[in-house]
Design a protein around this motif. Sequence first.
Motif, short mmCIF file in Angstrom:
data_model
loop_
_atom_site.label_atom_id
_atom_site.label_comp_id
_atom_site.label_asym_id
_atom_site.label_seq_id
_atom_site.Cartn_x
_atom_site.Cartn_y
_atom_site.Cartn_z
N ARG A 13 0.84 -1.20 0.00
CA ARG A 13 0.00 0.00 0.00
C ARG A 13 0.87 1.25 0.00
O ARG A 13 1.92 1.28 0.63
N SER A 14 0.40 2.27 -0.69
CA SER A 14 1.05 3.57 -0.60
C SER A 14 0.48 4.30 0.61
O SER A 14 -0.53 3.88 1.19
N SER A 18 -3.43 3.62 -2.04
CA SER A 18 -3.44 2.80 -3.26
C SER A 18 -2.79 1.45 -2.98
O SER A 18 -1.87 1.34 -2.17
N GLU A 19 -3.28 0.41 -3.65
CA GLU A 19 -2.75 -0.93 -3.47
C GLU A 19 -2.12 -1.45 -4.76
O GLU A 19 -2.64 -1.21 -5.85
N TYR A 20 -1.01 -2.16 -4.60
CA TYR A 20 -0.29 -2.76 -5.71
C TYR A 20 -0.01 -4.21 -5.35
O TYR A 20 0.38 -4.51 -4.22
N GLU A 21 -0.23 -5.12 -6.30
CA GLU A 21 -0.09 -6.54 -6.02
C GLU A 21 1.11 -7.14 -6.74
O GLU A 21 1.37 -6.82 -7.89
N THR A 128 -1.53 -2.92 -12.19
CA THR A 128 -1.20 -2.95 -10.77
C THR A 128 -1.56 -4.27 -10.11
O THR A 128 -1.17 -4.52 -8.96
N TRP A 131 1.68 -6.52 -11.52
CA TRP A 131 3.01 -5.92 -11.35
C TRP A 131 3.75 -5.90 -12.69
O TRP A 131 4.91 -6.27 -12.80
N PHE A 149 7.63 1.53 -9.12
CA PHE A 149 6.33 1.05 -9.58
C PHE A 149 5.21 1.88 -8.97
O PHE A 149 4.23 2.22 -9.65
N LYS A 150 5.34 2.22 -7.68
CA LYS A 150 4.32 3.06 -7.05
C LYS A 150 4.22 4.42 -7.75
O LYS A 150 3.12 4.93 -8.00
N GLY A 153 2.64 3.92 -11.14
CA GLY A 153 1.22 3.61 -10.97
C GLY A 153 0.41 4.84 -10.62
O GLY A 153 -0.72 5.01 -11.09
N TYR A 154 1.00 5.70 -9.80
CA TYR A 154 0.30 6.93 -9.42
C TYR A 154 0.13 7.86 -10.62
O TYR A 154 -0.96 8.40 -10.85
#
Length: 222
Positions: A13-14, A18-21, A128, A131, A149-150, A153-154
């Motif tokens: 999580r940021s 936000s969530e990234y898997e 996201t 990945w 990546f965060k 993604g943002y």
Amino acid sequence: MKAVDKVAKLVIRSHGGSEYEIPLDRNRVQIGRSKDSEVILDDEFASRNHAAIERRGDRYFICDGGSTNGTLIKDEHVRGDRQLRNGDEIRIGETELTFREETSGQSTTKALQPPSEDQLKSPVQVDTLAWEVWVDGKRLGQKLSVLEFKLLGYLYGRANAVCARDEIGTELWGDGAYTHEMLHQLVHRLKRRLEPNPAIPRYIVSVPGVGYRLACTEESPE
């Protein structure tokens, strides 16, 4: 009785929520600062080969790789191998990851919004949930670090919109926990991963004195 297929992943999580898997789709996933890791951490408190997650049959185990600062689950240091259970919170340095295990077709991650028109136009596509990053229709060969990546993604979630430096910094590091130089260096590293010529960026555009945006169409070098 038919065996139930399970899907395991790490969720990051940021600070903005936000969530990234990261799918755990191989028998061993290395975590650390080394660029050879499957999960690369931009974390000065993480060791190069900090920890690894191993799949053994239908179970997953985490083992510390002799790291300097240790691997923690619920504030307890991992000694030897420890079996992971759904919802376990893993802390490596200042990075927090959640282990999730789901049956096929089940998802505890909130549904993503349909991509916007600008996202669909963007030469850079970000998945996201897998990945993965695609640039001009080709899957990016280089692995991005967690922070890279965060950041991408943002920007992708706000494709073609200018994102202010403080807005991005708070999202990635938390309020007051960053400097503009930290963000500048991170953007520079990400450009080196994505851009054919980082000195003349086509995808990640700097807006002087304001912030950055992800171009929804390829920028023409001047």
